[in-house]
Motif scaffolding. Structure first.
Motif, PDB file in Angstrom:
ATOM      1  N   LEU A 487      -2.409 -19.526   2.263  1.00  0.00           N
ATOM      2  CA  LEU A 487      -1.295 -18.632   2.565  1.00  0.00           C
ATOM      3  C   LEU A 487      -1.074 -17.620   1.426  1.00  0.00           C
ATOM      4  O   LEU A 487      -0.820 -16.431   1.679  1.00  0.00           O
ATOM      5  N   GLN A 488      -1.178 -18.087   0.224  1.00  0.00           N
ATOM      6  CA  GLN A 488      -0.964 -17.177  -0.915  1.00  0.00           C
ATOM      7  C   GLN A 488      -2.046 -16.118  -0.976  1.00  0.00           C
ATOM      8  O   GLN A 488      -1.792 -14.966  -1.321  1.00  0.00           O
ATOM      9  N   GLN A 489      -3.277 -16.501  -0.560  1.00  0.00           N
ATOM     10  CA  GLN A 489      -4.380 -15.527  -0.533  1.00  0.00           C
ATOM     11  C   GLN A 489      -4.123 -14.451   0.499  1.00  0.00           C
ATOM     12  O   GLN A 489      -4.316 -13.263   0.250  1.00  0.00           O
ATOM     13  N   ARG A 490      -3.687 -14.909   1.689  1.00  0.00           N
ATOM     14  CA  ARG A 490      -3.397 -13.945   2.765  1.00  0.00           C
ATOM     15  C   ARG A 490      -2.220 -13.052   2.372  1.00  0.00           C
ATOM     16  O   ARG A 490      -2.215 -11.841   2.653  1.00  0.00           O
ATOM     17  N   ALA A 491      -1.209 -13.641   1.762  1.00  0.00           N
ATOM     18  CA  ALA A 491      -0.054 -12.841   1.350  1.00  0.00           C
ATOM     19  C   ALA A 491      -0.463 -11.807   0.308  1.00  0.00           C
ATOM     20  O   ALA A 491       0.031 -10.669   0.318  1.00  0.00           O
ATOM     21  N   THR A 492      -1.367 -12.173  -0.514  1.00  0.00           N
ATOM     22  CA  THR A 492      -1.850 -11.222  -1.517  1.00  0.00           C
ATOM     23  C   THR A 492      -2.536 -10.058  -0.858  1.00  0.00           C
ATOM     24  O   THR A 492      -2.376  -8.887  -1.264  1.00  0.00           O
ATOM     25  N   GLY A 493      -3.328 -10.313   0.217  1.00  0.00           N
ATOM     26  CA  GLY A 493      -3.977  -9.219   0.951  1.00  0.00           C
ATOM     27  C   GLY A 493      -2.987  -8.294   1.596  1.00  0.00           C
ATOM     28  O   GLY A 493      -3.154  -7.066   1.566  1.00  0.00           O
ATOM     29  N   GLN A 494      -1.945  -8.879   2.200  1.00  0.00           N
ATOM     30  CA  GLN A 494      -0.928  -8.059   2.842  1.00  0.00           C
ATOM     31  C   GLN A 494      -0.175  -7.210   1.807  1.00  0.00           C
ATOM     32  O   GLN A 494       0.173  -6.063   2.072  1.00  0.00           O
ATOM     33  N   ARG A 495       0.079  -7.788   0.637  1.00  0.00           N
ATOM     34  CA  ARG A 495       0.780  -7.029  -0.413  1.00  0.00           C
ATOM     35  C   ARG A 495      -0.074  -5.846  -0.871  1.00  0.00           C
ATOM     36  O   ARG A 495       0.436  -4.753  -1.157  1.00  0.00           O
ATOM     37  N   SER A 496      -1.386  -6.046  -0.945  1.00  0.00           N
ATOM     38  CA  SER A 496      -2.279  -4.946  -1.350  1.00  0.00           C
ATOM     39  C   SER A 496      -2.265  -3.840  -0.315  1.00  0.00           C
ATOM     40  O   SER A 496      -2.224  -2.640  -0.653  1.00  0.00           O
ATOM     41  N   ALA A 497      -2.312  -4.229   0.984  1.00  0.00           N
ATOM     42  CA  ALA A 497      -2.276  -3.217   2.051  1.00  0.00           C
ATOM     43  C   ALA A 497      -0.966  -2.465   2.025  1.00  0.00           C
ATOM     44  O   ALA A 497      -0.918  -1.229   2.190  1.00  0.00           O
ATOM     45  N   LEU A 498       0.130  -3.198   1.833  1.00  0.00           N
ATOM     46  CA  LEU A 498       1.443  -2.551   1.779  1.00  0.00           C
ATOM     47  C   LEU A 498       1.532  -1.595   0.613  1.00  0.00           C
ATOM     48  O   LEU A 498       2.089  -0.490   0.732  1.00  0.00           O
ATOM     49  N   ALA A 499       0.971  -1.976  -0.504  1.00  0.00           N
ATOM     50  CA  ALA A 499       1.021  -1.097  -1.678  1.00  0.00           C
ATOM     51  C   ALA A 499       0.232   0.167  -1.441  1.00  0.00           C
ATOM     52  O   ALA A 499       0.639   1.263  -1.833  1.00  0.00           O
ATOM     53  N   GLU A 500      -0.909   0.068  -0.752  1.00  0.00           N
ATOM     54  CA  GLU A 500      -1.729   1.248  -0.466  1.00  0.00           C
ATOM     55  C   GLU A 500      -1.002   2.198   0.473  1.00  0.00           C
ATOM     56  O   GLU A 500      -0.988   3.426   0.259  1.00  0.00           O
ATOM     57  N   LEU A 501      -0.362   1.628   1.553  1.00  0.00           N
ATOM     58  CA  LEU A 501       0.394   2.476   2.486  1.00  0.00           C
ATOM     59  C   LEU A 501       1.572   3.149   1.780  1.00  0.00           C
ATOM     60  O   LEU A 501       1.878   4.321   2.042  1.00  0.00           O
ATOM     61  N   THR A 502       2.213   2.432   0.943  1.00  0.00           N
ATOM     62  CA  THR A 502       3.365   3.011   0.225  1.00  0.00           C
ATOM     63  C   THR A 502       2.921   4.162  -0.669  1.00  0.00           C
ATOM     64  O   THR A 502       3.586   5.204  -0.740  1.00  0.00           O
ATOM     65  N   ALA A 503       1.784   4.007  -1.334  1.00  0.00           N
ATOM     66  CA  ALA A 503       1.271   5.077  -2.195  1.00  0.00           C
ATOM     67  C   ALA A 503       0.913   6.291  -1.372  1.00  0.00           C
ATOM     68  O   ALA A 503       1.170   7.439  -1.781  1.00  0.00           O
ATOM     69  N   ARG A 504       0.274   6.099  -0.166  1.00  0.00           N
ATOM     70  CA  ARG A 504      -0.064   7.240   0.699  1.00  0.00           C
ATOM     71  C   ARG A 504       1.191   7.957   1.132  1.00  0.00           C
ATOM     72  O   ARG A 504       1.247   9.196   1.156  1.00  0.00           O
ATOM     73  N   ALA A 505       2.230   7.197   1.505  1.00  0.00           N
ATOM     74  CA  ALA A 505       3.485   7.810   1.959  1.00  0.00           C
ATOM     75  C   ALA A 505       4.101   8.653   0.833  1.00  0.00           C
ATOM     76  O   ALA A 505       4.623   9.744   1.084  1.00  0.00           O
ATOM     77  N   GLU A 506       4.038   8.176  -0.386  1.00  0.00           N
ATOM     78  CA  GLU A 506       4.616   8.924  -1.509  1.00  0.00           C
ATOM     79  C   GLU A 506       3.867  10.216  -1.745  1.00  0.00           C
ATOM     80  O   GLU A 506       4.477  11.257  -2.028  1.00  0.00           O
TER      81      GLU A 506
END
Length: 1000
Positions: A487-506
């Motif tokens: 679960l922690q591995q999967r959560a880490t992947g989702q956090r990375s994807a979220l961080a990338e989308l947030t950077a694109r939005a900025e």
């Protein structure tokens, strides 16, 4: 450091002196490092491979020249044998600071092939030699080299002695010889005092001692204080402590065994030559450039001085302008200053301020100076020392019975004894403290050792229990931990994807803002509006992509939290995990308890150490087990280093205690070393061994008008600059009449002038006015006395600043004269006494009429509670006054202390002074009264009332013109401002007062 190596061709052979074994045994118990035997001396000397540092002591009239050899811990005094084949070992003494300073000044390096020792003189091998000539020549070359290079004491560079200076010193040498011949003549001619028995005062006949009682054959006794020796025994010199009846108690310079003294024999007076020896040493010091400041010689001999620098120093107490000038010049002069102080002008006050200022730190004078206060008389020294601030370290060097009671606490012996007591007390406390610390520290260190070992073991147990808990926990929660990791591995992947989308939005939002800012621009505004619409569309697309990612991440985090909860529930409830955790916690608590015990032992050990050590190691508390045990072990090592040191300090405290108890005199040099001011007589400053090698920055000589040049050279050779204070109108060292009597066989006018003048007179007459300060305001005497003194002796320069209300019941003026001339001749005329009654065999003169009158006056003022003294010119007259006065007072001791000659009271003062001229005859003979300075001294002792008795018919017809003129001046002055009365009138008044007293 001037040094000459002397490579000798033959060994030096030593022979132990008398009682050397006893001396070594006694001193080795007191002084660490001293040899315990002759073999130790021989070993130590032969271990000095480069040679033994030494110097030659020229000796004096009492002691032969000697070679003083130094090892690392002690010095040996060697005296050549009579045949010059070897050396007697005279004494062995510990090295002192003065010895190191002496060797640094100049020394020989004596290097024989080896040193040898034999037990008796006859055992010295044939062909042996002390090689004294080689050593003496080397020492002479060293002295010559120092003089030629102009090197003085302390390394100061000075000019070589000029011909005029050498002639002056030679003349002083002749003066010393002549004075010694004159002053010791009576003692040398005195007949021996026969004795028929000797007894040791301590009652012990087998132990050498210093004091013995001699029982004389007849009533003739040597005077107390005289130096004597047993006839035929040159080394048995001593001093008479007591002489009464037919018994004389003598204290010898060195202990003497009773069998060595003859049961019958004679004591013969041997003149003390210490004074003359010290005078000659002072002359030699100036001649060879070894005086503390050889630059003083040009001022003494040729009156050559440099300018006195300006000074802004201010005294503590208010001084008048002349006193202040003397104060400032005394602190600034680099050579000499003469301060002329007539009676009552505040000489002592001025000297005190000079001494205090010189001995303390002040602006412009960052370093304190060591000051020597000296005079020919003990009284003058004591007057200054008594006024000095107790903030200064002041030491009086002198003989106790000659020192004033106020100053006795300052005596070197008393301060040494007091310091020895303090040290013994302090060492007792320290010895007990170190012993207690040593006794207590060992057990606490052992307890700390045990506690640290326990902590080590408990730490290991805690670590093992913790490891068991960790293994059990991991085993029982393994599936859940695997699920948690996924679960922690999967959560880490989702956090990375979220961080990338947030950077694109900025990034898109930044482009949107830029386009909107330029949308209204002319010409290109349409283009920026188009960019803005496109950026807004892409931003909405990114936001749409972000929503499902955030939802999946939230689901994963909730599931992770659920799994963590399941793991915690498993750890809290699974029996195996619970048991493992409880075991780990128990081990931790046990280890913490052991650490507490270890820290408690450490605290106690450090507390014990802190009782004897100012900065003990600190106990550092750490929570981490490994760091805490390491810190405790470091502390244990530090404590272990202190334990033997404490033991050594305890032993040292015992050693100090015992050494000071056995030989407290060893503290004297240290007391002198740290003294600000030292007081001693001129000869005492050179003759006391405690002052040997001590350097003085400033020497103040009081009553210098009474000091001969030879006497003055003694302290002046020890100081860097000198202040001579005194009055050249009072008694000089030798009166003109005395010099004229002695000088009949001398035939040297220059020598006679030097003999009759004082050091003060010599400097005053030759130094420029910038180096002479005259004090002019007197505050001792009433104006009626002071004005006459000023006119008669000081050319009218002495001014009185004293308010005085006259209330004497006998006389109408503070200056009174009782004339005996109306009495019958048989009553008033003088009587001749014995020739030996006066100094230097002059005939004594006494006057019964005046003696009775002076005694009655003294008794009258004594009953009224006044402080008084009787001054007479002749010792025979003193005896006559005492015989009349003692029955009236009923106190012989007071009478003896209050009646004296002019010489005895010079420098003293009293409320009432009674002076009798004594001389009364039809021929106008006045003898040595012609020395007018005697009158000045006598008259100026009075603070309130001066009463003079005499026969005006004799005084006004005196054969001496100067005295006759002074008598006429006094007679005229009495008619104007004094009280001139007769013997009958005063005796009548005394009878009236006596009757009134009896009635009351």
């Amino acid at each position: 450091m001037p040094l000459v190596t002397v490579d000798l061709r033959l060994p030096l052979v030593l022979v132990p002196g008398k009682r050397l074994d006893d001396q070594l045994l006694a001193r080795s118990r007191t002084w660490r490092g001293l040899p315990g035997s002759l073999d130790d001396i021989l070993r130590d000397l032969n271990q000095l491979a480069e040679g033994a540092p030494a110097f030659i002591d020229p000796g004096d009239t009492r002691f032969r020249a000697s070679l003083v050899v130094h090892t690392h811990a002690y010095r040996i005094r060697l005296v050549p044998t009579d045949r010059g084949t070897g050396y007697f070992v005279r004494s062995v003494d510990p090295l002192r600071l003065a010895d190191h300073a002496r060797l640094a000044h100049s020394s020989l390096l004596v290097h024989p092939p080896h040193w040898a020792m034999v037990l008796e003189l006859r055992e010295i091998p044939d062909g042996s030699s002390a090689q004294w000539r080689e050593l003496a020549e080397a020492w002479g070359r060293l002295s010559t080299a120092r003089t030629a290079t102009g090197e003085g004491s302390g390394g100061a560079t000075v000019a070589t002695v000029t011909a005029e200076q050498s002639a002056f010193l030679s003349q002083v040498d002749r003066l010393i010889d002549a004075t010694e011949e004159i002053e010791t003549r009576e003692q040398r001619d005195a007949r021996p005092f026969l004795f028929h028995d000797v007894s040791p005062t301590g009652g012990k006949r087998n132990t050498p001692q210093s004091v013995y009682e001699f029982h004389l054959v007849d009533d003739a006794l040597p005077p107390a204080g005289a130096f004597v020796r047993v006839q035929g025994a040159d080394e048995s010199r001593g001093q008479v402590n007591r002489a009464a009846g037919r018994s004389v108690t003598v204290r010898f310079d060195e202990p003497v065994s009773w069998p060595e003294l003859p049961s019958r024999g004679a004591l013969e007076i041997t003149p003390s030559t210490v004074v003359y020896a010290k005078q000659r040493q002072a002359v030699a010091a100036f001649r060879t450039g070894q005086a503390e400041n050889p630059a003083l010689l040009p001022a003494l001999a040729e009156h050559r001085v440099g300018p006195v620098p300006a000074s802004s120093a201010r005294p503590r107490e208010e001084l008048d302008p002349e006193q202040c000038m003397a104060f400032q010049k005394a602190l600034a002069t680099t050579e000499f200053l003469v301060v002329l102080g007539p009676p009552g002008t505040g000489k002592t006050r001025t000297i005190t301020e000079i001494a205090h200022a010189a001995a303390t730190v002040a602006p412009g004078r960052p370093e304190p100076e060591r000051v020597l206060i000296t005079s020919h008389a003990n009284r003058a020294v004591d007057n200054v020392l008594a006024r000095l601030s107790r903030d200064l370290v002041v030491i009086r060097v002198g003989v106790e019975h000659k020192v004033h009671d106020d100053v006795k606490p300052l005596l070197l012996e008393q301060q040494t004894e007091s310091l020895a007591g303090e040290i013994q007390g302090g060492m007792t406390v320290r010895r007990q403290a170190y012993g207690a610390a040593e006794e207590a520290l060992g057990p606490w260190m052992a307890e700390l050792d045990r506690a640290v070992e326990v902590v080590h073991a408990l730490t290991r147990e805690e670590r093992a229990a913790t490891e068991r808990f960790d293994v059990t926990a991991l085993r029982e929660t393994a599936p859940l931990r695997e699920r948690l990791a996924t679960l922690q591995q999967r959560a880490t992947g989702q956090r990375s994807a979220l961080a990338e989308l947030t950077a694109r939005a900025e990034r898109i939002a930044a482009r949107l803002r830029s386009a909107q800012e330029h949308s209204e621009a002319p010409l290109l505004g349409w283009f920026h509006r188009l960019r803005a619409r496109r950026a807004e569309g892409r931003l909405n697309e990114v936001r749409d992509e972000t929503q499902p990612v955030m939802a999946r991440l939230a689901d994963l985090e909730r599931e992770i939290e659920h799994v963590n909860g399941a793991i915690a529930d498993s750890l809290a409830s699974h029996p195996a995990v619970v048991r493992a955790r409880e075991a780990s916690e128990r081990a931790q608590r046990t280890r913490e308890g052991g650490m507490h015990t270890a820290y408690a032992a450490a605290d106690r050990a450090v507390a014990v150490l802190s009782s004897v050590v100012p900065d003990p190691p600190a106990v550092v508390r750490l929570r981490e087990p490994d760091g805490a045990t390491a810190e405790l072990e470091r502390l244990r090592e530090q404590l272990a280093e202190w334990l033997p040191l404490i033991s050594r300090r305890r032993a040292l405290a015992e050693e100090w205690h015992d050494a000071v108890a056995r030989a407290p005199e060893q503290l004297a040099p240290e007391l002198i070393r740290f003294a600000h001011v030292v007081g001693a007589t001129c000869i005492g400053a050179a003759s006391r061994p405690e002052l040997s090698g001590v350097e003085f920055d400033l020497g103040i000589i009081d009553e210098a008008g009474q000091l001969g040049v030879a006497d003055a050279l003694v302290p002046l050779s020890r100081v860097r600059r000198g202040i001579l204070v005194g009055d050249d109108r009072q008694l000089p060292p030798f009166l003109d009449s005395e010099v004229a009597e002695w000088g009949r066989g001398i035939g040297d006018p220059d020598l006679l002038r030097l003999m009759s003048g004082s050091a003060l007179e010599r400097l005053r007459s030759g130094l420029p006015s910038t180096h002479v300060v005259q004090l002019t305001k007197q505050r001792r005497m009433p104006a009626e006395i002071g004005d006459f003194i000023s006119a008669a002796f000081y050319d009218g320069t002495l001014r009185t600043e004293k308010d005085h209300h006259h209330a004497d019941p006998l006389f109408a003026s503070p200056l009174a004269f009782v004339d005996t001339s109306e009495l019958p001749e048989r009553e008033r005329y003088e009587t001749r006494g014995q020739r030996a009654a006066e100094r230097f065999r002059r005939k004594g003169v006494f006057n019964r009429c005046e003696a009775r009158l002076l005694a009655r006056l003294a008794a009258f003022y004594h009953r009224r509670g006044a402080e008084w003294m009787v001054i007479v010119p002749y010792l025979a007259q003193r005896a006559a006054v005492l015989s009349e006065l003692k029955p009236l007072l009923g106190d012989s001791q007071l009478a003896e202390a209050s009646v004296g000659s002019v010489d005895a009271y010079q420098g003293g003062e009293r409320e009432v002074v009674l002076y009798g001229f004594t001389r009364s005859n039809p021929h106008g003979r006045i003898g040595f009264l012609s020395e007018l300075r005697r009158v000045n001294v006598a008259f100026t002792r009075a603070q309130r009332q001066l009463v003079i008795t005499g026969d005006l018919s004799t005084l006004l017809r005196a054969a001496d013109p100067g005295f006759r003129a002074l008598s006429q001046q006094l007679y005229d002055y009495l008619g104007q401002r004094g009280d001139l009365t007769t013997h009958q009138e005063v005796m009548g008044r005394l009878r009236v007062f006596s009757a009134e007293q009896e009635e009351s």
